[in-house]
Design an enzyme around this catalytic site. Structure first.
Site, PDB file in Angstrom:
ATOM      1  N   GLU A  45       0.871  -1.166   0.000  1.00 44.81           N
ATOM      2  CA  GLU A  45       0.000   0.000   0.000  1.00 44.81           C
ATOM      3  C   GLU A  45       0.908   1.217   0.000  1.00 44.81           C
ATOM      4  OE1 GLU A  45      -3.336   2.584   2.427  1.00 44.81           O
ATOM      5  OE2 GLU A  45      -2.345   0.934   3.452  1.00 44.81           O
ATOM      6  N   ASP A  70       5.132   4.721   3.569  1.00 47.75           N
ATOM      7  CA  ASP A  70       4.902   6.159   3.730  1.00 47.75           C
ATOM      8  C   ASP A  70       6.196   6.755   4.260  1.00 47.75           C
ATOM      9  OD1 ASP A  70       3.708   8.820   4.624  1.00 47.75           O
ATOM     10  OD2 ASP A  70       1.873   7.780   4.052  1.00 47.75           O
ATOM     11  N   ASP A 119      -1.948  12.252  -1.978  1.00 49.63           N
ATOM     12  CA  ASP A 119      -1.976  13.674  -2.294  1.00 49.63           C
ATOM     13  C   ASP A 119      -2.151  13.802  -3.810  1.00 49.63           C
ATOM     14  OD1 ASP A 119      -1.428  16.355  -2.865  1.00 49.63           O
ATOM     15  OD2 ASP A 119       0.087  16.519  -1.291  1.00 49.63           O
ATOM     16  N   ASP A 155     -10.719  10.348  -3.553  1.00 48.32           N
ATOM     17  CA  ASP A 155     -11.865  11.252  -3.548  1.00 48.32           C
ATOM     18  C   ASP A 155     -11.706  12.352  -4.581  1.00 48.32           C
ATOM     19  OD1 ASP A 155      -9.702  12.394  -1.873  1.00 48.32           O
ATOM     20  OD2 ASP A 155     -11.092  14.086  -1.800  1.00 48.32           O
ATOM     21  N   THR A 195     -10.266   4.409   5.172  1.00 52.30           N
ATOM     22  CA  THR A 195      -9.155   5.081   5.840  1.00 52.30           C
ATOM     23  C   THR A 195      -9.675   6.271   6.632  1.00 52.30           C
ATOM     24  OG1 THR A 195      -8.703   6.684   4.083  1.00 52.30           O
ATOM     25  CG2 THR A 195      -7.700   4.493   3.850  1.00 52.30           C
ATOM     26  N   TYR A 196      -8.804   6.850   7.421  1.00 51.05           N
ATOM     27  CA  TYR A 196      -9.128   8.049   8.191  1.00 51.05           C
ATOM     28  C   TYR A 196      -9.646   9.153   7.266  1.00 51.05           C
ATOM     29  CZ  TYR A 196      -8.085  12.439  10.655  1.00 51.05           C
ATOM     30  OH  TYR A 196      -8.149  13.694  11.197  1.00 51.05           O
ATOM     31  N   TYR A 197      -8.951   9.362   6.161  1.00 46.19           N
ATOM     32  CA  TYR A 197      -9.337  10.432   5.240  1.00 46.19           C
ATOM     33  C   TYR A 197     -10.632  10.092   4.505  1.00 46.19           C
ATOM     34  CZ  TYR A 197      -4.824  12.512   6.179  1.00 46.19           C
ATOM     35  OH  TYR A 197      -3.756  13.078   6.816  1.00 46.19           O
ATOM     36  N   GLU A 198     -10.798   8.827   4.138  1.00 47.11           N
ATOM     37  CA  GLU A 198     -12.022   8.453   3.437  1.00 47.11           C
ATOM     38  C   GLU A 198     -13.251   8.718   4.297  1.00 47.11           C
ATOM     39  OE1 GLU A 198     -13.979   4.709   0.957  1.00 47.11           O
ATOM     40  OE2 GLU A 198     -12.036   4.463   1.949  1.00 47.11           O
TER      41      GLU A 198
END
Length: 220
Positions: A45, A70, A119, A155, A195-198
């Site tokens: 990932e 990451d 990003d 997104d 995920t957190y952002y999703e």
């Protein structure tokens, strides 16, 4: 840097499931045998953030190995800590710049690659930083097995359109695609991992784009 970030950076350096920078180079071509101590397929990932996808995929598929990549150690800390606390042994994390990925993985070493909410680098001047630009795609093709699978969840509609353009320019076969995942018939237990952002995007009714594709075999 805040005290909490410093604490996480210090703690992540002690985690046995985290490899940082040059420490990962000796594992090139040997992640399964020497890091995971098995011969299971290896899945990455990229831009894994807090590692939710990496950890949850590892739970769903104990017959495979997973590495979240990451550069931000304070984010990797969360996923790595969860994996350690839950005793998930088929997951690891690698802290590197994704641009250097060829220094850490051998040709044909990877079975699948996930890119989850990276990003989007929307400025034209930052196209070279987009994780689906032609240079990055060539790197992924090198480390993937023949016809290895790529996944993107995002997104950002502009980044999604850019990615589809790159796939089409290279005439790569798409297996699945949707501009509204949770209103499609594609969503399953894998694609419903959030995920957190999703979760933040869904809370404001943002559509989620998804595409799955593969690279052509030599000669196609």
């Amino acid at each position: 840097m805040g005290k909490d970030k410093l604490r996480k950076f210090a703690e992540v350096a002690t985690f046995l499931n985290v490899v940082q920078l040059d420490e990962g180079k000796p594992y090139k071509g040997k992640w399964a045998s020497e890091f995971f101590k098995n011969e299971k397929p290896l899945i990455l990932e990229l831009a894994c953030g807090k590692g939710e996808y990496t950890v949850n995929l590892a739970k769903l598929f104990p017959e495979k190995n997973f590495i979240g990549i990451d550069y931000k150690g304070n984010r990797i800390w969360r996923g790595a800590k969860t994996a350690l606390e839950d005793g998930i042994t088929n997951v690891g994390f690698l802290r590197i710049q994704i641009e250097t990925i060829l220094e850490y993985f051998e040709k044909g070493e990877i079975s699948e690659i996930w890119i989850t909410f990276p990003d989007p680098q929307p400025q034209d001047s930052r196209e070279k930083k987009r994780l689906t630009n032609p240079v990055f795609l060539e790197r992924y093709k090198h480390i993937l097995i023949p016809q290895g699978i790529m996944h993107l969840k995002t997104d950002n509609d502009g980044f999604y359109a850019y990615t589809l353009e790159q796939i089409e320019l290279q005439n790569l076969p798409k297996n699945k695609e949707t501009t509204d995942l949770y209103q499609s018939d594609l969503v399953d237990e894998v694609l419903s991992i959030k995920t957190y952002y999703e979760k933040k995007y869904l809370a404001v009714d943002k559509n989620i784009n998804y595409v799955q594709w593969r690279f052509n075999k030599e000669g196609e």
